[in-house]
Design an enzyme around this catalytic site. Structure first.
Site, PDB file in Angstrom:
ATOM      1  N   CYS A   1     -13.974  -5.845  25.840  1.00 46.31           N
ATOM      2  CA  CYS A   1     -12.805  -5.100  25.111  1.00 46.31           C
ATOM      3  C   CYS A   1     -12.740  -3.890  25.969  1.00 46.31           C
ATOM      4  CB  CYS A   1     -13.108  -4.929  23.602  1.00 46.31           C
ATOM      5  SG  CYS A   1     -12.792  -6.305  22.700  1.00 46.31           S
TER       6      CYS A   1
ATOM      7  N   GLU B   1      -9.716  -5.575  19.207  1.00 42.18           N
ATOM      8  CA  GLU B   1      -9.014  -4.674  19.915  1.00 42.18           C
ATOM      9  C   GLU B   1      -7.953  -5.165  20.714  1.00 42.18           C
ATOM     10  OE1 GLU B   1     -12.195  -5.356  19.473  1.00 42.18           O
ATOM     11  OE2 GLU B   1     -13.337  -3.566  20.177  1.00 42.18           O
TER      12      GLU B   1
ATOM     13  N   SER C   1     -39.973 -17.804  -5.147  1.00 39.80           N
ATOM     14  CA  SER C   1     -40.568 -18.181  -3.822  1.00 39.80           C
ATOM     15  C   SER C   1     -39.690 -17.082  -2.777  1.00 39.80           C
ATOM     16  CB  SER C   1     -40.506 -19.473  -3.377  1.00 39.80           C
ATOM     17  OG  SER C   1     -40.860 -20.321  -4.294  1.00 39.80           O
TER      18      SER C   1
ATOM     19  N   SER D   1     -27.340 -26.355 -19.732  1.00 36.98           N
ATOM     20  CA  SER D   1     -26.866 -25.112 -19.078  1.00 36.98           C
ATOM     21  C   SER D   1     -25.434 -24.972 -19.077  1.00 36.98           C
ATOM     22  CB  SER D   1     -27.398 -24.650 -17.799  1.00 36.98           C
ATOM     23  OG  SER D   1     -27.021 -26.063 -16.998  1.00 36.98           O
TER      24      SER D   1
ATOM     25  N   LEU E   1     -21.895 -28.167  -5.671  1.00 36.39           N
ATOM     26  CA  LEU E   1     -22.340 -26.865  -4.777  1.00 36.39           C
ATOM     27  C   LEU E   1     -21.166 -26.900  -3.811  1.00 36.39           C
ATOM     28  CD1 LEU E   1     -26.244 -27.360  -4.234  1.00 36.39           C
ATOM     29  CD2 LEU E   1     -24.815 -26.190  -5.808  1.00 36.39           C
TER      30      LEU E   1
ATOM     31  N   THR F   1     -33.175 -27.877  -9.237  1.00 35.82           N
ATOM     32  CA  THR F   1     -32.061 -27.982  -9.966  1.00 35.82           C
ATOM     33  C   THR F   1     -30.999 -29.207  -9.378  1.00 35.82           C
ATOM     34  OG1 THR F   1     -31.944 -25.665  -9.433  1.00 35.82           O
ATOM     35  CG2 THR F   1     -29.876 -26.525  -9.002  1.00 35.82           C
TER      36      THR F   1
HETATM   37  N1  LIG Z   1     -25.079 -23.043 -15.654  1.00 34.78           N
HETATM   38  C1  LIG Z   1     -24.794 -21.840 -14.939  1.00 34.78           C
HETATM   39  C2  LIG Z   1     -25.016 -21.725 -13.611  1.00 34.78           C
HETATM   40  N2  LIG Z   1     -25.616 -22.826 -12.943  1.00 34.78           N
HETATM   41  C3  LIG Z   1     -26.065 -22.771 -11.736  1.00 34.78           C
HETATM   42  C4  LIG Z   1     -26.884 -23.976 -11.242  1.00 34.78           C
HETATM   43  O1  LIG Z   1     -27.082 -23.806  -9.857  1.00 34.78           O
HETATM   44  C5  LIG Z   1     -25.845 -25.392 -11.195  1.00 34.78           C
HETATM   45  O2  LIG Z   1     -26.644 -26.344 -10.929  1.00 34.78           O
HETATM   46  C6  LIG Z   1     -24.495 -25.067 -10.365  1.00 34.78           C
HETATM   47  O3  LIG Z   1     -23.947 -23.824 -10.696  1.00 34.78           O
HETATM   48  C7  LIG Z   1     -23.682 -26.482 -10.449  1.00 34.78           C
HETATM   49  O4  LIG Z   1     -22.864 -26.269  -9.283  1.00 34.78           O
HETATM   50  P1  LIG Z   1     -21.515 -27.056  -9.352  1.00 34.78           P
HETATM   51  O5  LIG Z   1     -20.562 -26.564 -10.282  1.00 34.78           O
HETATM   52  O6  LIG Z   1     -21.814 -28.653  -9.668  1.00 34.78           O
HETATM   53  O7  LIG Z   1     -20.761 -26.934  -7.902  1.00 34.78           O
HETATM   54  N3  LIG Z   1     -24.488 -20.580 -12.705  1.00 34.78           N
HETATM   55  C8  LIG Z   1     -23.636 -19.716 -13.448  1.00 34.78           C
HETATM   56  O8  LIG Z   1     -22.998 -19.103 -12.746  1.00 34.78           O
HETATM   57  N4  LIG Z   1     -23.297 -19.826 -14.731  1.00 34.78           N
HETATM   58  C9  LIG Z   1     -23.756 -21.002 -15.598  1.00 34.78           C
HETATM   59  O9  LIG Z   1     -23.352 -20.739 -16.734  1.00 34.78           O
HETATM   60  N1  LIG Z   2     -15.852  -9.582  16.986  1.00 35.23           N
HETATM   61  C1  LIG Z   2     -15.776  -8.346  17.846  1.00 35.23           C
HETATM   62  C2  LIG Z   2     -16.852  -8.105  18.810  1.00 35.23           C
HETATM   63  N2  LIG Z   2     -18.238  -8.861  18.314  1.00 35.23           N
HETATM   64  C3  LIG Z   2     -19.189  -8.530  19.238  1.00 35.23           C
HETATM   65  O1  LIG Z   2     -19.005  -9.476  20.416  1.00 35.23           O
HETATM   66  C4  LIG Z   2     -20.158 -10.620  20.125  1.00 35.23           C
HETATM   67  C5  LIG Z   2     -19.268 -12.088  20.214  1.00 35.23           C
HETATM   68  O2  LIG Z   2     -18.631 -11.848  21.701  1.00 35.23           O
HETATM   69  P1  LIG Z   2     -17.846 -13.105  21.513  1.00 35.23           P
HETATM   70  O3  LIG Z   2     -18.798 -14.402  21.900  1.00 35.23           O
HETATM   71  O4  LIG Z   2     -17.300 -12.918  23.119  1.00 35.23           O
HETATM   72  O5  LIG Z   2     -16.477 -13.241  20.595  1.00 35.23           O
HETATM   73  C6  LIG Z   2     -20.779 -10.279  18.910  1.00 35.23           C
HETATM   74  O6  LIG Z   2     -21.946 -10.951  18.630  1.00 35.23           O
HETATM   75  C7  LIG Z   2     -20.481  -9.018  18.521  1.00 35.23           C
HETATM   76  O7  LIG Z   2     -21.701  -8.194  19.237  1.00 35.23           O
HETATM   77  N3  LIG Z   2     -16.857  -6.886  19.428  1.00 35.23           N
HETATM   78  C8  LIG Z   2     -15.671  -6.438  19.651  1.00 35.23           C
HETATM   79  O8  LIG Z   2     -15.606  -5.460  20.512  1.00 35.23           O
HETATM   80  N4  LIG Z   2     -14.524  -6.672  18.897  1.00 35.23           N
HETATM   81  C9  LIG Z   2     -14.538  -7.615  17.923  1.00 35.23           C
HETATM   82  O9  LIG Z   2     -13.735  -7.997  17.311  1.00 35.23           O
HETATM   83 ZN   LIG Z   3     -14.791  -7.184  22.231  1.00 29.97          ZN
END
Ligand SMILES: Nc1c(/N=C/[C@H](O)[C@H](O)[C@H](O)COP(=O)(O)O)[nH]c(=O)[nH]c1=O
Ligand SMILES: Nc1c(N[C@@H]2O[C@H](COP(=O)(O)O)[C@@H](O)[C@H]2O)[nH]c(=O)[nH]c1=O
Ligand SMILES: [Zn+2]
Length: 361
Positions: free
Chosen positions: A83, A51, A300, A167, A203, A195
């Site tokens: 705001c 705002e 999990s 993979s 990652l 993994t």
């Molecule tokens: N094997 C595949 C995936 N495999 C996902 C596994 O989490 C793999 O360890 C990470 O993607 C490796 O991450 P980084 O490249 O080392 O950053 N995910 C996908 O979306 N396609 C696939 O083919």
């Molecule tokens: N980003 C946003 C809002 N964010 C609101 O304000 C809180 C963060 O406040 P502050 O720590 O001052 O940035 C946030 O948790 C949410 O409730 N409000 C708004 O009017 N407009 C804005 O663009």
């Molecule tokens: Zn605000």
């Protein structure tokens, strides 16, 4: 006309996607005599709100104008002044909001203050779109838990790796690029120690334009992680290891020595208590986490009812193998009636790969 201007406010709010955590994405548009005279979006937590940007741009023209905001204007002193006061001072005549702010500090107080100042308030224009835009903020601010997105990638016959563990790759370049866009969007990326031991993943976010690296979170109850793992030696992102009391003190000391943050969680069935871990991460302002597997950790998250959203890639490849791993492992549900049901399903194509997205409500 209200919807048109609110959609414009929603559009610009999304410019800061993945950059405002732990704040919401907010856009504002000021309209006078059916012309947009000011607009703005919140860029980063601790900086000016949407705002305020819009009011700066409108200047004198804000007097007697309408302001469209995707979230109820704040009325509290957070890191920035409220705001509502700025809106009242600028002489705005009518405030149209998409949704009230569920932050307990705001939660309707903003609208009350505006009405008390004699300003006309309209609420609920494009509410659904606004709530979807801030699905992460809404989860975190209301439940003090991170928004959890499980991403899996499997062959047509439902496997995430061959019987030999190979993979690379199941999905194509375009699909993998989308996954890096997800990493750029969310605050954390989480994998299980299985993994790490199988893939030694990096990652990080690799995109053509500058992206941000999510915090790497490794669930490893006994701190088995080798110290020469890439997630430990590669310093382009912060790494958190989640362990239980079973982890050896010397291993923990060695990890702290090389800059790894270690979180000791409660134990649940000899493993990291995921709900406890997520509560701790939410307190650290990690508001969203991309869970990239493997199959045991994915299960999990479902069995603990921690999953909000699922992205499942299906590649048109068939590898067979009775013992080849599937995306969701673990004990499994005993009956179909206990299946975790996805809804609000959408599908997307990435050339021959199919992406199915759904919500676990
Ligand atoms: N094997 C595949 C995936 N495999 C996902 C596994 O989490 C793999 O360890 C990470 O993607 C490796 O991450 P980084 O490249 O080392 O950053 N995910 C996908 O979306 N396609 C696939 O083919
Ligand atoms: N980003 C946003 C809002 N964010 C609101 O304000 C809180 C963060 O406040 P502050 O720590 O001052 O940035 C946030 O948790 C949410 O409730 N409000 C708004 O009017 N407009 C804005 O663009
Ligand atoms: Zn605000």
């Amino acid at each position: 006309m209200d919807e048109i201007y609110m959609r414009e406010a929603l559009r610009i709010a999304a410019y800061a996607s993945g950059r405002t955590t732990p704040n919401p994405l907010v856009g504002a548009v000021i309209v006078k005599d059916n012309r947009i005279v000011g607009q703005g979006w919140h860029r980063k937590a601790g900086t000016e709100h949407a705002e305020i940007h819009a009011l700066h741009q409108a200047g004198e023209l804000a007097k007697g104008a309408d302001i469209y905001v995707t979230l109820e204007p704040c009325s509290h002193y957070g890191k920035t002044p409220p705001c509502c006061q700025a809106i009242i001072k600028a002489g705005i005549k009518r405030v149209i909001v998409a949704m009230t702010d569920p932050n307990p500090l705001v939660a309707g107080n903003g609208l009350k203050e505006l009405k008390a100042a004699g300003i006309e308030v309209v609420e609920g224009v494009c509410r659904d779109e606004a709530e979807k835009l801030n699905e992460v903020f809404l989860k975190w601010i209301v439940h003090k838990m991170p928004f959890i997105v499980v991403k899996t990638a499997m062959t047509l016959d439902g496997k995430i790796a061959t019987v030999s563990g190979d993979s690379k790759w199941i999905t194509n370049e375009k699909s993998r690029k989308f996954v890096h866009q997800l990493r750029d969007l969310y605050d954390g990326i989480l994998v299980g120690i299985g993994t790490v031991l199988a893939d030694n993943p990096t990652l990080t976010t690799r995109l053509d334009h500058l992206g941000k690296n999510p915090v790497r979170i490794i669930v490893d109850s006994k701190a088995r992680i080798p110290l020469d793992s890439i997630v430990i030696t590669n310093k382009s992102a912060h790494t958190i290891l989640a362990v239980t009391e079973r982890a050896s003190q010397e291993k923990i000391a060695a990890l702290l020595q090389v800059g790894i943050e270690v979180i000791v969680t409660k134990e649940k069935a000899d493993q990291v208590d995921l709900s406890d871990l997520l509560k701790i991460l939410a307190e650290k302002n990690i508001c969203s986490i991309l869970v990239e597997g493997g199959s045991r950790i994915n299960y999990s998250f479902f069995v603990e009812h921690l999953v909000d959203k699922v992205h499942c890639f299906i590649a048109p490849k068939i590898i067979g193998g009775t013992d080849a791993a599937s995306p969701i492992g673990g004990k499994g549900t005993f009956y179909m009636k206990d299946a975790y049901q996805l809804n609000d399903i959408t599908t997307e194509r990435f050339d021959e790969d199919i992406l199915i997205t759904g919500y676990v409500r």
